[in-house]
Design an enzyme around this catalytic site. Structure first.
Site, PDB file in Angstrom:
ATOM      1  N   ARG A  51       0.829  -1.226   0.000  1.00 33.31           N
ATOM      2  CA  ARG A  51       0.000   0.000   0.000  1.00 33.31           C
ATOM      3  C   ARG A  51       0.856   1.265   0.000  1.00 33.31           C
ATOM      4  O   ARG A  51       0.367   2.344  -0.351  1.00 33.31           O
ATOM      5  CB  ARG A  51      -0.970  -0.003   1.197  1.00 33.31           C
ATOM      6  CG  ARG A  51      -1.839   1.247   1.246  1.00 33.31           C
ATOM      7  CD  ARG A  51      -2.973   1.158   2.247  1.00 33.31           C
ATOM      8  NE  ARG A  51      -2.577   0.676   3.547  1.00 33.31           N
ATOM      9  CZ  ARG A  51      -1.883   1.366   4.443  1.00 33.31           C
ATOM     10  NH1 ARG A  51      -1.497   2.605   4.187  1.00 33.31           N
ATOM     11  NH2 ARG A  51      -1.572   0.836   5.613  1.00 33.31           N
ATOM     12  N   TYR A 105     -15.087  12.539 -18.273  1.00 36.59           N
ATOM     13  CA  TYR A 105     -15.474  11.135 -18.055  1.00 36.59           C
ATOM     14  C   TYR A 105     -16.486  11.070 -16.900  1.00 36.59           C
ATOM     15  O   TYR A 105     -16.329  11.782 -15.900  1.00 36.59           O
ATOM     16  CB  TYR A 105     -14.211  10.311 -17.750  1.00 36.59           C
ATOM     17  CG  TYR A 105     -14.529   8.972 -17.160  1.00 36.59           C
ATOM     18  CD1 TYR A 105     -15.179   8.009 -17.924  1.00 36.59           C
ATOM     19  CD2 TYR A 105     -14.236   8.684 -15.837  1.00 36.59           C
ATOM     20  CE1 TYR A 105     -15.521   6.792 -17.377  1.00 36.59           C
ATOM     21  CE2 TYR A 105     -14.561   7.457 -15.282  1.00 36.59           C
ATOM     22  CZ  TYR A 105     -15.214   6.520 -16.061  1.00 36.59           C
ATOM     23  OH  TYR A 105     -15.554   5.319 -15.518  1.00 36.59           O
ATOM     24  N   ASP A 177      -6.108  14.544 -18.064  1.00 37.10           N
ATOM     25  CA  ASP A 177      -6.338  13.111 -18.166  1.00 37.10           C
ATOM     26  C   ASP A 177      -5.943  12.739 -19.591  1.00 37.10           C
ATOM     27  O   ASP A 177      -6.626  13.088 -20.557  1.00 37.10           O
ATOM     28  CB  ASP A 177      -7.819  12.817 -17.885  1.00 37.10           C
ATOM     29  CG  ASP A 177      -8.158  11.337 -17.993  1.00 37.10           C
ATOM     30  OD1 ASP A 177      -7.456  10.621 -18.729  1.00 37.10           O
ATOM     31  OD2 ASP A 177      -9.140  10.901 -17.366  1.00 37.10           O
ATOM     32  N   LYS A 202      -6.895   1.339 -19.880  1.00 37.76           N
ATOM     33  CA  LYS A 202      -7.205   1.507 -21.294  1.00 37.76           C
ATOM     34  C   LYS A 202      -5.938   1.236 -22.128  1.00 37.76           C
ATOM     35  O   LYS A 202      -5.445   0.130 -22.107  1.00 37.76           O
ATOM     36  CB  LYS A 202      -7.775   2.906 -21.512  1.00 37.76           C
ATOM     37  CG  LYS A 202      -8.904   3.278 -20.514  1.00 37.76           C
ATOM     38  CD  LYS A 202     -10.098   2.379 -20.664  1.00 37.76           C
ATOM     39  CE  LYS A 202     -11.357   2.807 -19.954  1.00 37.76           C
ATOM     40  NZ  LYS A 202     -11.382   2.864 -18.509  1.00 37.76           N
TER      41      LYS A 202
END
Ligand code: PLP
Length: 386
Positions: A51, A105, A177, A202
């Site tokens: 983490r 988005y 982005d 993506k």
């Protein structure tokens, strides 16, 4: 001796990989371990723990992504939304104000419009294609400006050089982005953006088999975001990190092929009598075609279009095509077809969708790496009169 990894294709394969190779393995092993032996670390963020984003697979990805993006540093996250939310929460506090592109988005839109007001973070929507209106929306609390390289699903191209200049002039952090462009088609950091975020789900991964996110920028900003990420907890696990790093190696080959294939399909659709409109910046009919030509090496693999005959025609076409899977998401090797009103933009009201130019009948296509000729033939048969 000069750096041997100078060009993108070589960097994709070699940058960030451990040298000497671990046990001689050509491909870096997967370190399937949540925790690592204490080695004298003093700070919470340096303790080696999955983490904390400092395990071998994560560090290799950070090194590779930083080189690809032309940035000092990078960080991977558990999803694109983890990268976006962590980045913005690291930079904005109650009382701050963000300027954000209007057609973002859906997940980002929801974060900004549904979650941020409750945290006391104000957001103003701007038309990012036209700088004239931005100044009027600036306040003394504005901290950052947020845009996308190409919007979904209409492939709008913001005035990206003006975003950078506006941010410089007003001391704002410029965030983009870059998911739809990928570093193959556009490199925001050398162009002056402070931070570039990605849904690595993506193009970066490219195989529709993981979700992942990334953010790149200066070492100082990435360190702030990494601390926020360590607290919020959206870390990328070792196996997904392995798949992302493997996917990245073919990024340039995939994206360049997808650029060409999408342009060929866009031209085919634009010339077809059953097609009402095609949205693809590579076509001269697109309102920001010249800007896209000036900024991007290619326009990517996503396009959207509308058939004559509304939703019924769109649904009939979707039922007749044989190669594309009917599924949301994009940027992978499989061609995917979706109707945004029922998937990516179902969270908006119909009125909000129409205001953004997204009709119920609009179809979005993410072109994969299948043979372009096969896709053309498939689209031709699906559009043929009965
Ligand atoms: N940004 C863009 C442009 C996207 O298209 C998506 C997902 O579709 C995201 C961010 C969110 O990414 P993820 O699904 O990996 O959280």
């Amino acid at each position: 001796m000069s750096e041997p990894y100078r060009r993108l294709e070589t960097q994709l394969v070699h940058a960030g990989e451990p040298l000497p190779r671990i046990a001689g393995a050509i491909e870096m092993p997967i370190f399937q371990s949540a925790t690592f032996e204490y080695a004298g670390e003093q700070r919470y963020d340096d303790v080696r723990y999955l983490r904390s984003n400092n395990t071998p697979s994560q560090l290799a990805l950070h090194g590779k992504l930083a080189v690809l993006e032309g940035a000092e540093a990078a960080l991977v996250c558990a999803s694109g939304m983890a990268a976006i939310s962590t980045t913005l929460l690291a930079l904005l506090r109650s009382g701050d104000h963000l300027l954000a592109q209007r057609s973002l988005y859906g997940g980002t839109h929801e974060l900004l419009t549904q979650e941020f007001p409750a945290l006391g973070i104000a957001v103003s929507a701007i038309d990012a294609t036209r700088p004239a209106g931005w100044q009027a929306q600036l306040t003394a609390s504005t901290r950052a400006i947020y845009v996308e390289a190409l919007t979904n699903p209409l492939l709008e191209v913001a005035d990206l050089p003006a975003v950078v200049a506006f941010a410089r002039a007003h001391g704002l952090i410029a965030i983009i982005d870059n998911t739809f462009a990928s570093p193959v088609n556009y490199r925001p950091i050398p162009a002056g953006f402070d931070l570039s975020v990605h849904s690595a789900t993506k193009y970066l991964n490219g195989h529709s088999d993981i979700v992942a996110g990334a953010v790149s920028g200066s070492a100082a900003l990435i360190e702030r975001i990494r601390h926020q990420a360590n607290v919020l907890g959206g870390a990328l696990d070792a196996h997904a990190a392995f798949l992302l790093k493997r996917g990245l190696k073919t990024l340039a080959l995939r994206v360049r092929y997808q650029n060409d294939s999408a342009l060929t399909l866009a031209r085919f659709l634009a010339a077809h009598p059953r097609v009402r409109a095609v949205h693809y910046p590579g076509l001269p009919s697109h309102p920001q075609h010249e800007r896209a030509r000036a900024l991007f090496a290619g326009c990517g693999g996503v396009l959207s279009f509308e058939l004559h005959g509304g939703v019924a025609a769109a649904d009939a076409f979707s039922a007749r095509v044989r190669i594309p899977a009917i599924a949301p998401s994009l940027g992978g090797v499989h061609t995917l077809l979706t109707r945004p009103a029922t998937t990516s933009h179902a969270g908006l009201s119909r009125a909000e969708r129409l205001e953004r130019g997204i009709s119920d009948a609009l179809l979005r296509l993410s072109v994969g790496i299948e043979a372009t000729e096969d896709l053309l033939e498939d689209f031709g048969q699906a559009l043929a009169e009965d």
